[in-house]
Write a protein that holds these residues in place. Structure first.
Motif, PDB file in Angstrom:
ATOM      1  N   HIS A 132      48.294  -6.490  64.236  1.00 56.60           N
ATOM      2  CA  HIS A 132      47.249  -6.870  63.283  1.00 56.60           C
ATOM      3  C   HIS A 132      47.086  -6.287  62.099  1.00 56.60           C
ATOM      4  N   SER A 133      46.523  -6.856  61.084  1.00 54.09           N
ATOM      5  CA  SER A 133      46.833  -6.702  59.729  1.00 54.09           C
ATOM      6  C   SER A 133      46.083  -5.161  59.567  1.00 54.09           C
ATOM      7  N   LYS A 134      45.188  -4.930  60.117  1.00 46.27           N
ATOM      8  CA  LYS A 134      44.696  -3.457  60.108  1.00 46.27           C
ATOM      9  C   LYS A 134      44.872  -2.571  61.024  1.00 46.27           C
ATOM     10  N   ASP A 174      45.387 -12.255  63.802  1.00 47.95           N
ATOM     11  CA  ASP A 174      44.192 -11.330  63.813  1.00 47.95           C
ATOM     12  C   ASP A 174      43.283 -11.656  64.741  1.00 47.95           C
ATOM     13  N   LYS A 201      53.770  -3.887  57.341  1.00 43.52           N
ATOM     14  CA  LYS A 201      52.602  -4.780  56.601  1.00 43.52           C
ATOM     15  C   LYS A 201      52.556  -6.330  57.001  1.00 43.52           C
ATOM     16  N   TYR A 202      52.541  -6.359  58.114  1.00 39.46           N
ATOM     17  CA  TYR A 202      52.600  -7.917  58.560  1.00 39.46           C
ATOM     18  C   TYR A 202      51.170  -8.208  58.554  1.00 39.46           C
ATOM     19  N   ALA A 203      50.829  -9.681  58.156  1.00 41.04           N
ATOM     20  CA  ALA A 203      49.456  -9.970  58.201  1.00 41.04           C
ATOM     21  C   ALA A 203      49.493 -11.299  58.340  1.00 41.04           C
ATOM     22  N   ASN A 204      48.783 -11.915  59.469  1.00 44.43           N
ATOM     23  CA  ASN A 204      48.646 -13.469  59.816  1.00 44.43           C
ATOM     24  C   ASN A 204      47.278 -13.699  60.192  1.00 44.43           C
ATOM     25  N   SER A 229      57.726 -10.491  62.743  1.00 42.75           N
ATOM     26  CA  SER A 229      56.980  -9.280  62.455  1.00 42.75           C
ATOM     27  C   SER A 229      58.061  -8.102  63.051  1.00 42.75           C
ATOM     28  N   ASN A 254      50.885  -0.658  61.870  1.00 46.06           N
ATOM     29  CA  ASN A 254      51.611  -1.856  61.337  1.00 46.06           C
ATOM     30  C   ASN A 254      52.271  -1.403  60.053  1.00 46.06           C
TER      31      ASN A 254
END
Length: 480
Positions: free
Chosen positions: A396-398, A412, A405-408, A443, A402
């Motif tokens: 999860h981006s938060k 999420d 630093k993966y963000a999708n 990721s 993590n």
């Protein structure tokens, strides 16, 4: 002296592969720490050998019809190792500490609006949304242990923890060992062995030699190439279970060119997982391209990456990447990372990537990971009970873990919906979709699920290998 027992013939000496970074269960994420903490701390509830949640410090619980109020009734008469009384305020303090200080497991309390103690034997968790896996969240591992406020505020918890568990802390010899002693007042009944000593032996051949010589009683640090031979030794007891842990590669997406998914996918296509498993585990593992093993009910079958150097090279070319050099973080406390690093370097060299493994001690490894001071790293994650445990905190981006630093946004959304969904089939669909996207985005580049393999002196009776990797000596007894 009985084989593998302490000098007085009664205590257990266990060899683990590394030294704990600290003994504060809320702040550590190191497996070596949890091997010790499993025996010194308790959680409110805990998984049995079938990974079903059972009473621990809470003897029972009820859930309101709207599933927004969970009421836990605590055991009476429980004492801390220092002799002071345990009560509901300790549970509130422990959980609030994790939440308020935003410690690693704070995400497990997402949806928890309030934690209160209406009396000394009752704890109430009030939710602002149903959390259907709440029990596994708060009892799945000792990172959710109930801690002693005085022990925390004195700072001694890092090296001299005070818990309520079956064994209490006795002595710490840095670089060498930690000794525990039986807690005669433990609510589950006093352990049958008076002492439990964890020796730190990083070299597997040394740990096995010490076991065969009768210097230690138990180890999980076995050279994988020796497993078949040890299993045939009548003077030792070896057992294994399909593990919920997984091993993976992660590239730092805060650094170019690893922010480009094509580069991460190139790495996923450029490695040969079967070769990595053969060299590091000698077959004592299952290749997997997602986190969750086949034996877990949340398993999803998905294998998007073959070993395809040609496709990997094309992806690098399309990303405009040539002659890439990767700083790969590995650690001697997990020697498979060093071995795998060498194999991966050889494999990726064929697609124009130079991998330079950087070997550091595990405390430094954790520090570098947390600060994002790496290009790529390899390590394992302790698998747990629920699908959320395998994916949310890591992707999860938060998410608190993590570090890549993966963000999708789609991932999420799926992970958040998985938390809220009440229907098991629908939850599985959400997590399966998230897992597939995580793999597609690389990721993590998942490698394998290792078997849990442990060996011990047959004089130890009652020891059982668990698929969650928990090392429990509470029921062990010396042979008559």
């Amino acid at each position: 002296m009985d084989r593998g027992l302490s000098k007085d013939g009664s205590g257990v000496v266990a060899a683990i592969a590394g030294e704990p970074d600290q003994l504060d269960p809320h702040r550590t994420s190191a497996y070596f720490s949890f091997q010790v903490l499993e025996n010194t701390f308790d959680t409110l509830v805990e998984p049995d050998e079938n990974l079903t949640m059972r009473p621990a410090l809470a003897k029972s619980w009820t859930v309101s019809k709207d599933r927004l109020t969970w009421t836990f009734t605590l055991r009476k008469g429980v004492r801390w190792h220092d002799g002071s009384a345990f009560g509901a305020d300790d549970v509130v303090y422990s959980y609030r500490r994790i939440i308020d200080k935003k410690l690693g497991n704070a995400w497990r309390f997402d949806g928890v609006e309030d934690i209160s103690a209406p009396d000394d034997s009752t704890v109430v968790l009030t939710l602002d949304k149903p959390v259907y896996n709440l029990l596994s969240r708060i009892g799945g591992n000792k990172g959710l242990a109930i801690v002693n406020k005085k022990n925390v505020e004195s700072g001694k918890i890092k090296t001299h923890p005070v818990g309520t568990g079956p064994f209490s802390f006795d002595d710490y010899n840095p670089g060498e060992s930690i000794r525990l002693k039986a807690n005669s007042r433990w609510w589950g009944g006093a352990p049958k062995i008076p002492t439990l000593t964890f020796r730190f032996i990083p070299e597997p051949t040394t740990a096995l030699a010490d076991l065969e010589a009768g210097e230690i009683s138990w180890t999980d640090n076995i050279p994988p190439q020796q497993v078949k031979r040890v299993a045939q030794n009548p003077d030792l007891k070896l057992d294994s279970a399909v593990g919920n842990d997984y091993w993976y590669l992660a590239a730092n997406e805060d650094r170019r060119p690893f922010d480009d998914p094509r580069v991460r996918r190139a790495i996923a296509y450029g490695i040969d997982r079967k070769a990595i498993v053969k060299v590091t585990q000698y077959g004592n593992a299952a290749v997997n391209q997602l986190a969750i093993p086949k034996t877990n009910p949340w398993y999803t079958a998905y294998s998007p990456y073959s070993h395809n150097p040609r496709r990997a090279a094309k992806l690098l070319k399309s990303a405009g990447v040539h002659h890439l050099t990767i700083d790969m973080l590995v650690t001697k406390e997990y020697p498979e990372t060093i071995t795998a690093g060498q194999v991966i370097a050889s494999q990726l060299e064929k697609i124009g990537i130079t991998v330079k493994p950087r070997e550091v001690d595990f405390a430094t490894w954790l520090d570098k990971q947390g600060k994002g001071q790496y290009d790529m790293l390899m390590l394992g994650w302790l698998g747990s009970l629920d699908a959320e445990d395998f994916y949310y905190a890591q992707h999860h981006s938060k998410g608190n873990f993590n570090f890549q630093k993966y963000a999708n946004p789609e991932v999420d959304r799926l992970l958040e919906e998985g938390q809220k969904e009440s229907d098991t089939k629908a939850r599985k669909a959400r997590y399966a979709a998230a897992a597939r996207q995580i793999a597609d985005d690389a990721s993590y580049v998942y490698l394998y699920n290792p078997d849990v393999v442990q060996v011990w002196a047959p004089q130890l009776k009652g020891y059982k290998v668990r698929s969650d990797g928990a090392i429990r000596f509470r029921d062990v007894r010396p042979a008559d």
